[in-house]
Each structure stands twice: as C-alpha cells, then as structure tokens.
Write a protein that holds these residues in place. Structure first.
Motif, PDB file in Angstrom:
ATOM      1  N   VAL A  94      20.085   9.979 123.329  1.00  0.00           N
ATOM      2  CA  VAL A  94      21.423  10.567 123.276  1.00  0.00           C
ATOM      3  C   VAL A  94      21.261  12.066 123.054  1.00  0.00           C
ATOM      4  O   VAL A  94      20.444  12.500 122.228  1.00  0.00           O
ATOM      5  CB  VAL A  94      22.255   9.941 122.149  1.00  0.00           C
ATOM      6  CG1 VAL A  94      23.612  10.622 122.051  1.00  0.00           C
ATOM      7  CG2 VAL A  94      22.411   8.449 122.386  1.00  0.00           C
ATOM      8  N   ARG A 112      26.583  14.820 120.218  1.00  0.00           N
ATOM      9  CA  ARG A 112      26.321  13.661 119.364  1.00  0.00           C
ATOM     10  C   ARG A 112      24.936  13.753 118.715  1.00  0.00           C
ATOM     11  O   ARG A 112      24.720  13.237 117.619  1.00  0.00           O
ATOM     12  CB  ARG A 112      26.457  12.368 120.173  1.00  0.00           C
ATOM     13  CG  ARG A 112      27.890  12.122 120.637  1.00  0.00           C
ATOM     14  CD  ARG A 112      28.046  10.793 121.354  1.00  0.00           C
ATOM     15  NE  ARG A 112      29.418  10.619 121.822  1.00  0.00           N
ATOM     16  CZ  ARG A 112      30.418  10.126 121.086  1.00  0.00           C
ATOM     17  NH1 ARG A 112      30.181   9.749 119.835  1.00  0.00           N
ATOM     18  NH2 ARG A 112      31.636  10.021 121.578  1.00  0.00           N
ATOM     19  N   PHE A 121      29.680  11.241 126.036  1.00  0.00           N
ATOM     20  CA  PHE A 121      28.477  10.545 125.589  1.00  0.00           C
ATOM     21  C   PHE A 121      27.368  10.917 126.574  1.00  0.00           C
ATOM     22  O   PHE A 121      27.312  10.391 127.689  1.00  0.00           O
ATOM     23  CB  PHE A 121      28.711   9.031 125.571  1.00  0.00           C
ATOM     24  CG  PHE A 121      27.748   8.289 124.703  1.00  0.00           C
ATOM     25  CD1 PHE A 121      28.038   8.057 123.362  1.00  0.00           C
ATOM     26  CD2 PHE A 121      26.540   7.838 125.210  1.00  0.00           C
ATOM     27  CE1 PHE A 121      27.141   7.371 122.557  1.00  0.00           C
ATOM     28  CE2 PHE A 121      25.648   7.154 124.410  1.00  0.00           C
ATOM     29  CZ  PHE A 121      25.947   6.920 123.068  1.00  0.00           C
ATOM     30  N   ASP A 122      26.506  11.864 126.178  1.00  0.00           N
ATOM     31  CA  ASP A 122      25.479  12.389 127.076  1.00  0.00           C
ATOM     32  C   ASP A 122      24.156  11.666 126.856  1.00  0.00           C
ATOM     33  O   ASP A 122      23.727  11.466 125.705  1.00  0.00           O
ATOM     34  CB  ASP A 122      25.271  13.887 126.843  1.00  0.00           C
ATOM     35  CG  ASP A 122      26.528  14.683 127.147  1.00  0.00           C
ATOM     36  OD1 ASP A 122      27.253  14.303 128.079  1.00  0.00           O
ATOM     37  OD2 ASP A 122      26.791  15.678 126.438  1.00  0.00           O
ATOM     38  N   LEU A 123      23.515  11.320 127.961  1.00  0.00           N
ATOM     39  CA  LEU A 123      22.183  10.711 127.927  1.00  0.00           C
ATOM     40  C   LEU A 123      21.213  11.580 128.709  1.00  0.00           C
ATOM     41  O   LEU A 123      21.558  12.104 129.781  1.00  0.00           O
ATOM     42  CB  LEU A 123      22.205   9.306 128.533  1.00  0.00           C
ATOM     43  CG  LEU A 123      22.753   8.157 127.687  1.00  0.00           C
ATOM     44  CD1 LEU A 123      22.704   6.867 128.497  1.00  0.00           C
ATOM     45  CD2 LEU A 123      21.958   7.999 126.400  1.00  0.00           C
ATOM     46  N   GLU A 175      24.779  11.849 132.428  1.00  0.00           N
ATOM     47  CA  GLU A 175      23.522  11.127 132.322  1.00  0.00           C
ATOM     48  C   GLU A 175      22.540  11.739 133.317  1.00  0.00           C
ATOM     49  O   GLU A 175      22.752  11.671 134.529  1.00  0.00           O
ATOM     50  CB  GLU A 175      23.726   9.637 132.618  1.00  0.00           C
ATOM     51  CG  GLU A 175      24.716   8.956 131.668  1.00  0.00           C
ATOM     52  CD  GLU A 175      24.921   7.490 132.002  1.00  0.00           C
ATOM     53  OE1 GLU A 175      24.104   6.953 132.785  1.00  0.00           O
ATOM     54  OE2 GLU A 175      25.885   6.899 131.502  1.00  0.00           O
ATOM     55  N   CYS A 233      18.575   9.151 117.557  1.00  0.00           N
ATOM     56  CA  CYS A 233      19.185   9.298 118.882  1.00  0.00           C
ATOM     57  C   CYS A 233      18.289   8.795 120.005  1.00  0.00           C
ATOM     58  O   CYS A 233      18.705   8.767 121.170  1.00  0.00           O
ATOM     59  CB  CYS A 233      19.536  10.769 119.138  1.00  0.00           C
ATOM     60  SG  CYS A 233      20.803  11.435 118.039  1.00  0.00           S
ATOM     61  N   ARG A 283      16.474   6.219 122.296  1.00  0.00           N
ATOM     62  CA  ARG A 283      16.636   4.829 122.717  1.00  0.00           C
ATOM     63  C   ARG A 283      15.320   4.220 123.221  1.00  0.00           C
ATOM     64  O   ARG A 283      15.104   3.024 123.105  1.00  0.00           O
ATOM     65  CB  ARG A 283      17.680   4.746 123.828  1.00  0.00           C
ATOM     66  CG  ARG A 283      19.097   5.044 123.362  1.00  0.00           C
ATOM     67  CD  ARG A 283      20.044   4.840 124.524  1.00  0.00           C
ATOM     68  NE  ARG A 283      21.434   4.780 124.095  1.00  0.00           N
ATOM     69  CZ  ARG A 283      22.433   4.450 124.894  1.00  0.00           C
ATOM     70  NH1 ARG A 283      22.197   4.136 126.163  1.00  0.00           N
ATOM     71  NH2 ARG A 283      23.674   4.415 124.447  1.00  0.00           N
TER      72      ARG A 283
END
Length: 503
Positions: free
Chosen positions: A283, A287, A298-300, A327, A356, A358
């Motif tokens: 992330v 955030r 919500f940035d990935l 993303e 953050c 994943r």
C-alpha cells in the motif's frame, strides 16, 4: 581479400565479445556492378552473451566500424535484425540473399530466409525500393552530370519495386537477373552502362542517358500510384519471437517440459500479481504516510519480474497499471533504473512500513537503499516538493476562481479576421446572415490553425461546413476550385481550447 575479411570477422568477435552468425557482401559488389575502386560492404548479424544483452543499461544493438583498407564492416544484433525483418526491411532481406557469403550458420540462415519469404509485406518491401529509387533520382540524376552509380542505383531500386509488386517475392540480388524485366531497349542501355562502369571510377559520369531518363521518369510515378492502392499488411510477432528465442544464448530451463513465450498483452494486473512474477507489493501514498482520510484513494505499488521468454522477445515493458494509476506495478529492470535516478516515488518504496507490505519476495532484500541513495536526492526530492507546491497553488486558484462545469465548444475559440482585429465566428455568421453549412474551409499554408473561408450557395452539398458532424471539437476542410476566392479568413485558438478542456 577473402582472407582479410575472415580475419576481420574473427577480430570483431574477439573485440566485442559476440558470435557472428551470418556475414555477407552488400551493395554494388553483391549486385554485380562494382567499380575498380568500390569498397567491400561487409554486413553481419551477431548475438551477444545474455549478461551483456540484458542489463538495465541501454546498450547498442549495432556495430559500425570506420572504413579501413577498403573494408566497410557493419552489423546488427539478432534482436534488432528480427524486429526489422518483421517489417520486411529491404536492406536486411538483401543481405540474407546475397550471392557473396563470408560466413553463415546454415540453420540460422535457413530460419531467417524462411521468415523473410513466409511473412513478406509486399507493400512494405516495394515501398522501400520505391523510396530508394525516388531518393537516387532526386539526389543523383537531376544534376548536370549524373554518375553511372546514380543511374544504376536508381534503376535497380525501380526494377526491384516492380518485381515485388508483380511477383510478391523478394527481388533477386544480382542486378543481371533484374535487367531482363525492363523493356528490351532499356535493358540493352543498362547492360552497356554496367560494362562502362566496370572500368570507370566510382562517381564518374557517362553523360546524360536519355533512354534511361525517359524510362525512370515514366515509371517512377506509376509505382507510387500502384503502392497507394495496395492494402496495408503487417506481420505477427509470434514466428519472429520463436526464431529469436531459438537463437538467443541462454539455455532452456532444465526442468521445463514445455516452453511458451509470454507477450506484452498478457501482462495484466492479475497476471503480474501471480507468485511466479510478483516480487513486491505494498500500500502506498497517503495511507502509507498516515495522512489519509475516509475519501482517500487506495494506492497499490508493486514490482514484478518479466520471465526470460519475454526478455528475449521483440517487446519491452516498463510497467502495468490501471486507468487512474492507482495501482502501478513496475518491471524490475525499470524499477532499478528509477532507483538509480533517485526518483522520490520509487525510493520511498524501499522504506515502506511493514504494516503496508502485502508481499515481499526474499530476492527484494537484495535491493538495499545504501546502494542507490546519493546526493542526487537533494535535487530529485527538492524538485518533487516544488512540483507539489505548484500543484497546490493551482488547486487553490481553481477553488477561488472555479471554472464553469460545461465545456465550451471549439466554435467559441474561432474568430473571423476583420480589419485590424477579429470578431467571434457566431457573431460574424449572424451579422452576415450566412448558413455555416454553405461554407467550406481550406487550410492556409504556413499559417497554423488559419483557414480561408469559401461559400457556395448553389452547391451546398460540395461544402462540408466548418465543424465535423461527428465531433464538434474538430474542424473539417473542403475541396474548392483553384480560381475560387475566399470571402473571409478564420483563425482558431486551438491551444486555448485544449487548455480550457484540461481546466
């Protein structure tokens, strides 16, 4: 000379760390009308070791050596060669069929000749020769004393273009096999010129050749018209990729039972998130900074590894993202190059909080911050900060001075020149009582976005109006008679329109 050329090829392999798979003679010696002082145009295709061919640095895919002792060598990496062969590159196709071969891997040559024949772009190859013929005609034959070289180069290209269009195959490389395709009188004049050039210097002039001039001037325009009527064609990448994979230097995986290449179109967000490609995912943005709110995006951000079957192909990939770039997944080669430039958004990924993250492959730990951080950060982070300040100031202006929600059409940015000024297009139409559908525009040469305005009330169907019926953001032009006189001049502030649309 043959021994000298073989020695030169071995020296090139040792000096550049390459393997030459094919080498031949190109130009006038291959065509069969060399002069006594003609150079030896040696052309070759080569491959490099994987560690040199695939690095984050942009290496050269061409080797060019200065002419020495009448030897003029030059070569292409096989990846570049196959990319050009997919487009039916005329020069490369001639190399592959040269009657003078200095070195060849027979299987490699067979593969490339088959590709050149099975996937020939008739229009592309014929257009190559048409372009050469036109170039030699304009540059070499419109002078007072044209050289024999200029005549023969132009004629060979012209006859080759005719051959491709008629037969749908590559033309023969030896000129002697093309000459009979010309009319008898022209063919005889060409043979006499070839014999004359054999004893003349490279750029010596035989004088004006009227028979050949007439043939060229009569046939060159017709080739262009025939080409324009040909359908566009393109070749698939698959067969060329397969040959490239076969002749690249890295081995097939020892435990692989089947090996299928992957193509750029297959790199989707879902695909790069698969365990065999994904190196890192986290992330990012507000955030990760702890500055987000309920409506924050919500940035990935992620890093993936393209497999060797792709790296050896004809395509490149830097990143995969969604439409809004919320993303974004970077190919590891692109990611490392951005790290080396101390890109702020990329550097911060190395410091992503554990909460953050994943996914993190153990190989990602090889990318250590101390290997990339430098004094360049002062500049890149400073510039990034200033860009954010300017962005904030611009946002403040929009809040204080909001723009209208509805976009103005392009016609609001069009004016009719009048006296020392101009009037808006709609005001002019109303004042003159003119139906804009009776108008036609012609673009004014050397005056960007300026148009002559014509009217024809008796034949309105021949006029297209001012704006496209399908897109009011596009101006259309009409065909008018040469003697027609404009009733006004229109100018369009296209830059202001584009800025308005972005606001």
């Amino acid at each position: 000379m043959s021994e000298k050329i073989q020695t030169l090829l071995r020296e090139l392999e040792a000096r550049h760390g390459i393997e030459i798979l094919y080498a031949c003679e190109s130009g006038s010696r291959a065509w069969g009308f060399a002069s006594p002082d003609s150079d030896y145009d040696i052309r070759f295709l080569y491959r490099r070791p994987m560690e040199e061919a695939f690095t984050i640095s942009e290496g050269s895919d061409t080797i060019e050596i200065a002419i020495e002792n009448d030897l003029d060598p030059g070569g292409w990496d096989i990846r570049k060669a196959l990319g050009l062969l997919q487009k039916s590159n005329g020069a490369l196709i001639e190399w592959l069929h040269s009657p003078i071969v200095y070195h060849a891997n027979p299987a490699f040559l067979t593969d490339l000749r088959k590709l050149a024949t099975d996937h020939l772009s008739r229009k592309g190859l014929a257009n190559h020769y048409r372009g050469l013929a036109g170039q030699f005609y304009r540059n070499k034959l419109t002078v007072e004393s044209p050289s024999a070289k200029g005549y023969l180069y132009c004629l060979r290209a012209l006859l080759a273009a005719r051959f491709v269009l008629e037969h749908g195959t590559p033309p023969p490389v030896p000129f002697v096999e093309l000459i009979p395709t010309a009319p008898d009188e022209v063919a005889e004049a060409i043979r006499e010129l070839v014999a004359w050039k054999a004893d003349a210097s490279e750029n010596e002039s035989p004088g004006r050749q009227v028979t050949l001039d007439d043939f060229i001037e009569e046939n060159l325009p017709g080739i262009g018209a025939t080409l324009d009527a040909q359908p566009n064609d393109s070749n698939p990448r698959g067969p060329f990729n397969q040959v490239l994979h076969r002749w690249s230097l890295w081995p097939k995986a020892a435990n692989a039972t089947s090996w299928q290449p992957i193509y750029k179109s297959e790199f989707t967000l879902d695909r790069v998130r698969q365990p065999d490609l994904l190196l890192f995912e986290a992330v990012s943005g507000s955030r990760a900074f702890g500055t987000h709110h309920d409506r924050s995006d919500f940035d990935l951000r992620g890093i993936f590894v393209a497999p060797s079957s792709f790296l050896g192909g004809l395509e490149n990939i830097d990143q995969v993202s969604d439409e809004k770039s919320d993303e974004v997944y970077y190919e590891v080669g692109r990611f490392v190059s951005l790290l080396l430039s101390n890109n702020p958004n990329i550097v911060e990924l190395l410091f992503t909080p554990d909460s953050c993250i994943r996914h993190r492959h153990p190989a990602f730990d090889l990318l250590k911050p101390e290997d990339f951080l430098s004094k360049l950060c002062r500049q890149t982070f400073g510039n990034y900060a200033m860009s954010q300040i300017r962005k904030a100031r611009g946002l403040n202006k929009k809040i204080v001075n909001p723009q209208p929600e509805a976009r103005h059409p392009l016609r609001h940015f069009c004016h009719i020149l009048s006296g020392q000024g101009s009037v808006r297009l709609d005001d002019w139409l109303a004042a003159e009582g003119i139906d804009e559908n009776h108008l036609g525009l012609v673009s004014a040469p050397h005056a960007t976005n300026t148009y002559a305005v014509f009217i024809d009330k008796t034949k309105p169907a021949e006029m297209r109006g001012i704006f496209s019926k399908k897109d009011d953001a596009a101006i259309v032009c009409s065909s008018v008679e040469k003697e027609a006189k404009p009733i006004a001049w229109l100018t369009c502030n296209l830059d202001a329109f584009k800025a308005h649309c972005k606001a």
